[in-house]
Design an enzyme around this catalytic site. Structure first.
Site, PDB file in Angstrom:
ATOM      1  N   TYR A 260      -4.821  -7.236  12.603  1.00 36.42           N
ATOM      2  CA  TYR A 260      -5.607  -6.006  12.775  1.00 36.42           C
ATOM      3  C   TYR A 260      -6.982  -6.305  13.352  1.00 36.42           C
ATOM      4  O   TYR A 260      -8.001  -5.970  12.761  1.00 36.42           O
ATOM      5  CB  TYR A 260      -5.702  -5.284  11.425  1.00 36.42           C
ATOM      6  CG  TYR A 260      -4.381  -4.642  11.052  1.00 36.42           C
ATOM      7  CD1 TYR A 260      -4.121  -3.316  11.354  1.00 36.42           C
ATOM      8  CD2 TYR A 260      -3.385  -5.382  10.430  1.00 36.42           C
ATOM      9  CE1 TYR A 260      -2.904  -2.731  11.043  1.00 36.42           C
ATOM     10  CE2 TYR A 260      -2.154  -4.800  10.113  1.00 36.42           C
ATOM     11  CZ  TYR A 260      -1.925  -3.475  10.422  1.00 36.42           C
ATOM     12  OH  TYR A 260      -0.724  -2.893  10.108  1.00 36.42           O
TER      13      TYR A 260
ATOM     14  N   GLU B 178       4.355 -10.414   4.793  1.00 31.66           N
ATOM     15  CA  GLU B 178       3.008 -10.821   4.389  1.00 31.66           C
ATOM     16  C   GLU B 178       2.943 -11.511   3.031  1.00 31.66           C
ATOM     17  O   GLU B 178       2.169 -11.100   2.162  1.00 31.66           O
ATOM     18  CB  GLU B 178       2.058  -9.606   4.406  1.00 31.66           C
ATOM     19  CG  GLU B 178       1.902  -8.996   5.782  1.00 31.66           C
ATOM     20  CD  GLU B 178       0.954  -7.791   5.819  1.00 31.66           C
ATOM     21  OE1 GLU B 178       0.544  -7.306   4.752  1.00 31.66           O
ATOM     22  OE2 GLU B 178       0.629  -7.346   6.939  1.00 31.66           O
TER      23      GLU B 178
ATOM     24  N   ASP C 124       0.797  -1.231   0.000  1.00 32.19           N
ATOM     25  CA  ASP C 124       0.000   0.000   0.000  1.00 32.19           C
ATOM     26  C   ASP C 124       0.830   1.280   0.000  1.00 32.19           C
ATOM     27  O   ASP C 124       0.270   2.364  -0.071  1.00 32.19           O
ATOM     28  CB  ASP C 124      -1.012   0.004   1.155  1.00 32.19           C
ATOM     29  CG  ASP C 124      -0.386   0.345   2.499  1.00 32.19           C
ATOM     30  OD1 ASP C 124       0.840   0.123   2.676  1.00 32.19           O
ATOM     31  OD2 ASP C 124      -1.111   0.825   3.380  1.00 32.19           O
TER      32      ASP C 124
ATOM     33  N   GLU D 197       2.911  -5.894  13.489  1.00 27.31           N
ATOM     34  CA  GLU D 197       1.953  -4.868  13.053  1.00 27.31           C
ATOM     35  C   GLU D 197       0.641  -5.067  13.787  1.00 27.31           C
ATOM     36  O   GLU D 197       0.132  -6.185  13.867  1.00 27.31           O
ATOM     37  CB  GLU D 197       1.664  -4.950  11.540  1.00 27.31           C
ATOM     38  CG  GLU D 197       2.708  -4.358  10.633  1.00 27.31           C
ATOM     39  CD  GLU D 197       2.302  -4.386   9.153  1.00 27.31           C
ATOM     40  OE1 GLU D 197       1.091  -4.345   8.852  1.00 27.31           O
ATOM     41  OE2 GLU D 197       3.208  -4.460   8.316  1.00 27.31           O
TER      42      GLU D 197
HETATM   43  C1  E9O Z   1       1.357  -4.223   5.516  1.00 24.64           C
HETATM   44  C2  E9O Z   1       1.485  -2.721   5.640  1.00 24.64           C
HETATM   45  O1  E9O Z   1       2.453  -2.284   4.748  1.00 24.64           O
HETATM   46  N1  E9O Z   1       0.277  -4.686   6.343  1.00 24.64           N
HETATM   47  C3  E9O Z   1      -1.004  -4.052   6.051  1.00 24.64           C
HETATM   48  C4  E9O Z   1      -0.857  -2.554   6.340  1.00 24.64           C
HETATM   49  C5  E9O Z   1      -2.170  -1.763   6.198  1.00 24.64           C
HETATM   50  O2  E9O Z   1      -2.345  -0.768   6.895  1.00 24.64           O
HETATM   51  C6  E9O Z   1       0.145  -2.042   5.368  1.00 24.64           C
HETATM   52  O3  E9O Z   1       0.297  -0.663   5.440  1.00 24.64           O
HETATM   53  O4  E9O Z   1      -3.000  -2.099   5.381  1.00 24.64           O
HETATM   54  C7  E9O Z   1      -2.109  -4.710   6.784  1.00 24.64           C
HETATM   55  C8  E9O Z   1      -2.534  -5.986   6.144  1.00 24.64           C
HETATM   56  C9  E9O Z   1      -3.742  -6.522   6.787  1.00 24.64           C
HETATM   57  C10 E9O Z   1      -4.353  -7.571   5.940  1.00 24.64           C
HETATM   58  C11 E9O Z   1      -5.750  -7.862   6.364  1.00 24.64           C
HETATM   59  C12 E9O Z   1      -6.668  -7.728   5.214  1.00 24.64           C
HETATM   60  C13 E9O Z   1      -8.054  -8.089   5.615  1.00 24.64           C
HETATM   61  C14 E9O Z   1      -9.007  -7.550   4.605  1.00 24.64           C
HETATM   62  C15 E9O Z   1     -10.408  -7.789   5.047  1.00 24.64           C
END
Ligand code: E9O
Length: 603
Positions: free
Chosen positions: A472, A419, A179, A508
């Site tokens: 998250y 990831e 992202d 994270e």
């Molecule tokens: C990598 C980081 O560079 N992890 C991401 C971060 C984000 O804020 C990104 O900035 O998006 C989070 C990945 C979470 C994946 C879960 C996806 C679930 C979708 C419903």
């Protein structure tokens, strides 16, 4: 060939080529024109109608008012002229070194190709002694291409939508699985430097301490180039006051001494990040060369429940970061570096991860000096298929990273990616090879891969020394349900450990917040929600820490950062505890309170 950071010494001169260069993009549908028409043999302003000034180091994306340049995908051209002193002629070797340029780079001096490099975040160097003119002006030309493909690290793809109702002919877009903006340009300093004919090309240093930390040992090996077999090497170990602590000689040797001043992580000692200088002196006939390497003396070990520095268990309290700022994108900037380290110290943090690519050497120097532990990551972010060709590039990136950072005390773990789709069966042989290769090049540091798939499906975890995972709860999943965080966090961290019997770290977690948005009870995107979420995670972390295997917490992210436009991104990613301009959100004050209260030395 070595990739030591260039420096001045009794025997070396150093010239910066940073400043304002000349810049032009290729016409979108005639990408090869600069190569076909040999732009490197001409002046850019004679071959392109749209030549503009471009700062180096900087990303080019946010410098102009032109969306075509901001979003450009393909070959761009940089050029500048310079003089070198006539005294360099004959006696010296001259090298041209780029700290990094994203992604594919070709470099010419006076129209003659001197090097090319793939990969956006690591340095490359070329000897240019013969291509330079010592009596007249010189010209350096750089062609640079930011295109990401299924074989680049990181991966991306060029998509041609062939729906002619919606898109003009030839229309394409660049997609990628991460992202952050794929900022492009000459991002780090460009140096010209000299060495004598015989010179110190590379140094490898490892250190250890006795069980009681009473003895310190430094092992070094030095590579010279152009040296005769009678060349002599001398080493002096100097402390921070410049006093000589010990000396030795020879290309491969060790220095052992009593009561070393150890390199400690921030907060574990009143004097974190102590650095000695290893002064290297080469004498080859009447040629002499001098190089000074900063080193930290520390031991590093790990087992199934933790990582130990100087035989003490460490707990990581930090964050993922980005090289990111307004206007300059990923360009190196000392004001920003010093500001960020002031903030890191203000927070009481002791670590960060170089998410999701190797950071500038100028940043790593500050980590060494400040006792900040670094998880050093290569740009293997979001990999989704795993072929032999990709593996080759992955290993090359790993090799270049270790080559650059092997001597840094701050680097306490290698991260081979972030990831990936590691539930796929092909991920197992792929990551087992990346881990083996990494350990072959550097057996002294643990290896991790930052995981996002479930513990029940992941295929890469068995090969790692430490399990790092990103999650998250109550943001991307169960959005708004803060009450679920503790249960989900405890279960998942324990499951990772029970299944793989390795130390576990959360690399994270977090929530987006727009500075100035508030509500009570909190709702997503407010600053109140971000802090409420953090408090739930903290309760879980406190329970997990007592169980012994849980070795760290890194919030996502240190600061808000730029992303491609998208309907889930509000003028960038807002999970920062600082806004993009580094003003603190309430989350920063809360994190400071927590990090200051954690006792880092667990014994
Ligand atoms: C990598 C980081 O560079 N992890 C991401 C971060 C984000 O804020 C990104 O900035 O998006 C989070 C990945 C979470 C994946 C879960 C996806 C679930 C979708 C419903």
């Amino acid at each position: 060939q070595g990739i030591l950071y260039p420096q001045q010494s009794e025997s070396r001169e150093l010239f910066s080529l940073d400043g304002v260069w000349t810049f032009a993009i290729s016409p979108k549908f005639d990408q090869d024109i600069g190569f076909k028409n040999q732009w490197y043999r001409k002046e850019l302003k004679k071959v392109s109608k749209y030549v503009i000034p471009m700062p180096v180091p900087s990303s080019y994306n946010d410098i102009t008012q032109n969306a075509t340049i901001r979003d450009y995908v393909g070959w761009v051209w940089y050029e500048r002229t310079f003089f070198v002193p006539a005294r360099w002629r004959g006696e010296q070797r001259v090298f041209l070194r780029f700290g990094s340029a994203n992604y594919e780079t070709v470099v010419w001096i006076n129209g003659v190709k001197v090097t090319n490099h793939s990969g956006g975040y690591l340095p490359f160097v070329a000897e240019v002694t013969k291509q330079l003119s010592y009596g007249s002006e010189n010209k350096v030309t750089v062609a640079l291409n930011n295109t990401l493909t299924p074989l680049t690290i990181p991966q991306g793809r060029i998509v041609f939508p062939n729906n002619t109702d919606r898109y003009p002919p030839g229309y394409f877009i660049q997609e990628y699985n991460f992202d952050f903006t794929n900022y492009a340009g000459i991002h780090r300093p460009v140096y010209l430097y000299t060495t004598p004919r015989s010179y110190i090309d590379d140094v490898t240093v490892t250190t250890e301490t006795s069980e009681d930390n009473y003895f310190g040992t430094i092992r070094y090996s030095i590579l010279c180039q152009g040296c005769s077999k009678d060349a002599m090497l001398y080493t002096d170990l100097l402390d921070e006051d410049g006093a000589n602590v010990a000396s030795n000689f020879g290309p491969k040797n060790k220095i052992s001494f009593k009561r070393p001043k150890l390199w400690w992580p921030n907060l574990m000692h009143e004097r974190p990040g102590y650095l000695y200088t290893l002064k290297i002196h080469l004498k080859d006939g009447d040629v002499e060369d001098f190089y000074r390497l900063k080193i930290g003396v520390r031991s590093l070990s790990w087992n199934s429940s933790g990582i130990f520095i100087n035989h003490q268990k460490v707990y990581f309290q930090g964050f993922g970061k980005h090289e990111d700022f307004l206007i300059k994108g990923r360009g190196v900037d000392y004001s920003l570096i010093v500001k960020d380290f002031n903030l890191i110290n203000w927070l009481g943090a002791n670590s960060f991860r170089t998410s999701h690519y190797p950071y500038a050497e100028e940043i790593m120097d500050f980590a060494d000096k400040n006792g900040i532990m670094v998880i050093d990551e290569i740009p293997g972010v979001g990999l989704d298929h795993f072929g032999a060709d990709l593996l080759k590039n992955h290993l090359e990136a790993m090799k270049e990273l270790i080559h650059r950072d092997k001597n840094r005390p701050s680097v306490v773990m290698w991260s081979i990616g972030n990831e990936p789709q590691s539930q796929k069966p092909e991920a197992a042989p792929y990551y087992s090879q990346v881990v083996n290769f990494t350990k072959l090049l550097d057996p002294t540091r643990p290896v991790t891969l930052v995981l996002s798939r479930g513990y029940f499906e992941d295929k890469a975890a068995p090969f790692l020394d430490v399990i790092c995972f990103n999650r998250y709860y109550s943001w991307y999943s169960d959005t708004g349900h803060l009450e679920l965080i503790q249960q989900q966090l405890l279960n998942e961290a324990r499951n990772w450990h029970n299944k793989f019997r390795k130390p576990v770290m959360m690399t994270e977690y977090g929530a987006g917040s727009i500075a100035g948005f508030h509500s009570d009870p909190p709702v997503v995107w407010t600053e109140d929600y971000q802090t409420a979420l953090m408090k739930e995670y903290f309760k879980g972390f406190d329970i997990l820490r007592k169980e012994g295997f849980f070795i760290g917490e890194m919030i996502w992210n240190f600061a808000d950062f730029g992303t491609p436009q998208g309907s889930t991104r509000v003028f960038g990613n807002h999970k920062g505890i600082f806004a993009r301009d580094r003003s603190p959100k309430p989350a920063a004050h809360l994190l400071k309170q927590r990090y200051e209260s954690i006792v880092t030395a667990l014994k």
